[in-house]
Design a protein around this motif. Structure first.
Motif, PDB file in Angstrom:
ATOM      1  N   ASN A 161       0.854  -1.220  -0.064  1.00 13.52           N
ATOM      2  CA  ASN A 161      -0.215   0.142  -0.152  1.00 13.52           C
ATOM      3  C   ASN A 161       0.717   1.179   0.040  1.00 13.52           C
ATOM      4  N   PHE A 162       1.842   1.258   0.787  1.00  9.00           N
ATOM      5  CA  PHE A 162       2.730   2.661   0.920  1.00  9.00           C
ATOM      6  C   PHE A 162       3.532   2.677  -0.190  1.00  9.00           C
ATOM      7  N   SER A 163       3.917   1.593  -0.806  1.00 10.62           N
ATOM      8  CA  SER A 163       4.836   1.788  -1.807  1.00 10.62           C
ATOM      9  C   SER A 163       4.027   2.212  -3.051  1.00 10.62           C
ATOM     10  N   GLU A 164       2.688   1.861  -3.238  1.00 13.28           N
ATOM     11  CA  GLU A 164       1.903   2.291  -4.151  1.00 13.28           C
ATOM     12  C   GLU A 164       1.571   3.628  -4.155  1.00 13.28           C
ATOM     13  N   MET A 165       1.476   4.160  -3.142  1.00 15.94           N
ATOM     14  CA  MET A 165       1.381   5.557  -2.699  1.00 15.94           C
ATOM     15  C   MET A 165       2.415   6.375  -3.448  1.00 15.94           C
ATOM     16  N   PHE A 166       3.707   6.100  -3.256  1.00 15.31           N
ATOM     17  CA  PHE A 166       4.904   6.481  -3.964  1.00 15.31           C
ATOM     18  C   PHE A 166       4.836   6.422  -5.368  1.00 15.31           C
ATOM     19  N   ALA A 167       4.621   5.243  -5.826  1.00 13.18           N
ATOM     20  CA  ALA A 167       4.597   5.053  -7.073  1.00 13.18           C
ATOM     21  C   ALA A 167       3.690   5.625  -8.150  1.00 13.18           C
TER      22      ALA A 167
END
Lengths: 85, 543
Positions: free
Chosen positions: B110-116
């Motif tokens: 979830n968190f890495s999708e936010m940055f992506a």
């Protein structure tokens, strides 16, 4: 409650490294410190949230400080922004 | 033979066997957790263990790639303490009654999708950092090691993607090159590869099932290509290229820190030309003794409004501080002609090269000029700055400039702002300035000859016009004669003279320039050591 505005001068904006330093600075104080940009606010002690703001060079952030040591926190944060961002 | 192209992040060549690093499938099983608090305790223990690993990695990275590149592992430690990240893991465990491994994996995604999903390339690349810490945490939870690969001989690492911690954990002595299917040029892997001087290709569209550990490969960072199982011809060619490159690198390394002095003892300064603060790294890397031309246009171009005094002050201050006492010559605004910014509202001109540009704008619109001068004078307190004015054609212009500088000094005095008046020189880039260089030399501290414009104005040849190529001779006698006149006139007044145009880097003319007594050559950072080599092998006493 005290607050100041600051225009980011670092070419990369608040990228990972300065964000890390910012969090360390903010954690020194008891006061609650928030960063706001374009109506969005986050706590200055939360690294991922601060990075998530994607604050870029030339953008204005508002720093709001409230708590027992707000005078010291205000001076500290202001000096930090000027020296690092 | 399999052939593929990718983005090169370090220019170099490597030949050798490959090691394919495959990730375990990463599938984390979702289990029902009867006791959420017990899972949370496991998470906390794993965080502690991961922190210790990262502290060790930080130490290792500081030694290998320096403190500023190692800082990412400090950031990783802080990400692991992040309240939002940990709360998300705890909440997943408490509300869904799942095992710690699953909660960590879901939160990491979830968190890495936010940055992506961000529109900023740099921030997009941070998705890999979140994944990295989540994988680390996952491995700590399941008791797996975080070790790198084991290889007897040096090898080319081929992987889907490498996290920063994987990159640093690899034994540097055993790595010839990196080839990854994913990754960006902003990723820490790319940055570390550059620091470690290892050829690296990223975004290479290969199927990892088709290559296997032990295969031979050639990685060519100049062409951005990788060839698996190359033919003997290709192999031979690559080996020759590698050897040549190695010799060149060794030679250049042996020149670092050496003086720019001819065999018969004539010294000359070699400075570098740069276009933004971020280029200073190349200046230092190539051991230039100063910055001979700092184009200040980068502060103005690509903006929607004039840069403020504070913005400029910070940029100049950073530059002189980074150069730590070495000379930084800033050319004032040289906008107009082919360099335009909309907010200047310059209008269309019939003949822009001879139009409203550079110092002409500054003299007609002194408010723009004053802002820059104030920033420069203030920054001069922090290091060794010089100011250089472009496109000068008369002594009157220089006098007008000095009046404005004086007004700026008075303003700063009145405001009680600390400043220093730096050395001031002019660009010699018009035939007019050459002809009156004797008078100009009395007014200013130094000359820097801008050969690009000087050639264009002297030969009346527009360099953008391909039809004129056969008439264009950069070594035209007229130009060389002019340079000699300027040098003589400067020296008669005890002033120094440099060359900052393309001719300065022309190795076939270096000897002639040294003979003329040119004091400084300012060239692209990559040319500094090449020029030093030529100068150190030169003897002008015999001719």
């Amino acid at each position: 409650m005290k607050k100041f505005e600051y225009v980011i001068k670092d070419e990369l904006g608040i990228h990972a490294r300065p964000a890390g330093l910012l969090i360390k600075e903010a954690k020194k104080y008891e006061s609650k410190i928030t960063l706001s940009k374009d109506g969005k606010s986050v706590e200055a002690t939360k690294l991922i949230a601060v990075m998530g703001m994607a604050i870029k060079c030339g953008q204005t952030v508002e720093v709001e400080i409230s708590g027992n040591d707000e005078d010291a926190a205000f001076d500290g944060m202001k000096a930090f922004f000027e020296a690092n961002l | 033979m399999i052939h593929a192209n990718g983005k090169s992040v370090y220019r170099g060549i490597a030949v050798g066997p490959i090691v394919v690093l495959k990730k375990d499938d990463g599938q984390v099983k979702r289990r029902k957790a009867e006791d959420p608090e017990a899972e949370i305790n496991r998470v906390n223990a794993a965080v502690k263990q991961a922190q210790e690993q990262l502290a060790d990695l930080y130490e290792k990275a500081v030694k290998e790639v320096g403190e500023s590149n190692a800082a990412i592992f400090d950031i990783h430690q802080m990400m692991l303490e992040d309240e939002d990240y940990l709360d998300a893991i705890y909440n997943t465990i408490r509300t869904e009654f799942v095992n710690a491994e699953y909660a960590v994996a879901v939160t990491g995604d979830n968190f890495s999708e936010m940055f992506a999903g961000m529109d900023d390339e740099y921030m997009k690349a941070r998705a890999a950092d979140i994944k990295d810490i989540s994988i680390r945490l996952g491995k700590c939870l399941s008791g797996q090691s975080n070790g790198g690969f084991e290889s007897e001989e040096p090898a080319i690492i081929v992987a889907d993607d490498l996290t920063p911690s994987e990159t640093v954990q690899l034994d540097k002595e055993k790595i010839l090159a990196f080839v990854t299917v994913h990754g960006s040029t902003n990723s820490h892997t790319a940055i570390l590869a550059r620091m470690m001087n290892i050829p690296a290709l990223i975004g290479v569209p290969i199927n990892l099932e088709e290559v296997e550990t032990g295969m031979q490969a050639v990685v060519d960072g100049f062409e951005g290509e990788v060839i698996f199982e190359p033919t003997d011809d290709i192999l031979e060619c690559a080996n020759a290229k590698m050897q040549e490159e190695q010799e060149k690198q060794n030679l250049l390394k042996s020149l670092k820190g050496k003086e720019n002095v001819t065999l018969d003892g004539r010294k000359i300064n070699i400075y570098a030309n740069i276009g933004s603060v971020s280029d200073i790294g190349y200046v230092l890397e190539n051991d230039a003794s100063g910055i001979g031309l700092f184009r200040s246009e980068f502060l103005y171009l690509g903006k929607s409004d004039f840069p403020t005094e504070e913005e400029q002050f910070q940029a100049y201050k950073q530059a002189v501080q980074t150069m730590a006492g070495k000379k930084v010559i800033v050319r004032t605004l040289d906008i107009g002609a082919d360099k335009k910014a909309d907010y200047f509202e310059l209008g269309k001109e019939e003949n822009p090269a001879m139009g409203y540009r550079a110092i002409r704008i500054c003299l007609k619109q002194p408010e723009i000029f004053k802002t820059q001068l104030r920033a420069l004078l203030r920054a001069a307190v922090y290091g060794n700055i010089s100011i250089m004015y472009p496109m000068i054609i008369s002594t009157e212009e220089v006098k007008r400039i000095f009046e404005i500088v004086k007004a700026v000094q008075e303003e700063l005095d009145n405001d009680g702002i600390p400043y220093k008046l730096p050395e001031q020189g002019i660009m010699i880039e018009t035939p007019a300035a050459v002809m009156i260089s004797d008078e100009l030399a009395e007014l200013v501290d130094f000359f820097s000859i801008g050969t690009n414009d000087l050639t264009q104005y002297t030969l009346a040849i527009d360099r953008q016009n391909e039809k004129l190529d056969e008439f264009y001779n950069p070594h035209h006698k007229a130009i060389l004669k002019m340079i000699r006149i300027v040098a003589d006139n400067a020296h008669k007044c005890g002033k120094w003279v440099g060359i900052c145009g393309e001719l300065g880097a022309d190795l076939t003319l270096t000897k002639e320039f040294v003979r003329m007594g040119i004091d400084e050559l300012s060239v692209a950072p990559s040319m500094v050591l090449k020029l030093r080599k030529v100068i150190r092998e030169m003897d002008i006493s015999s001719d």
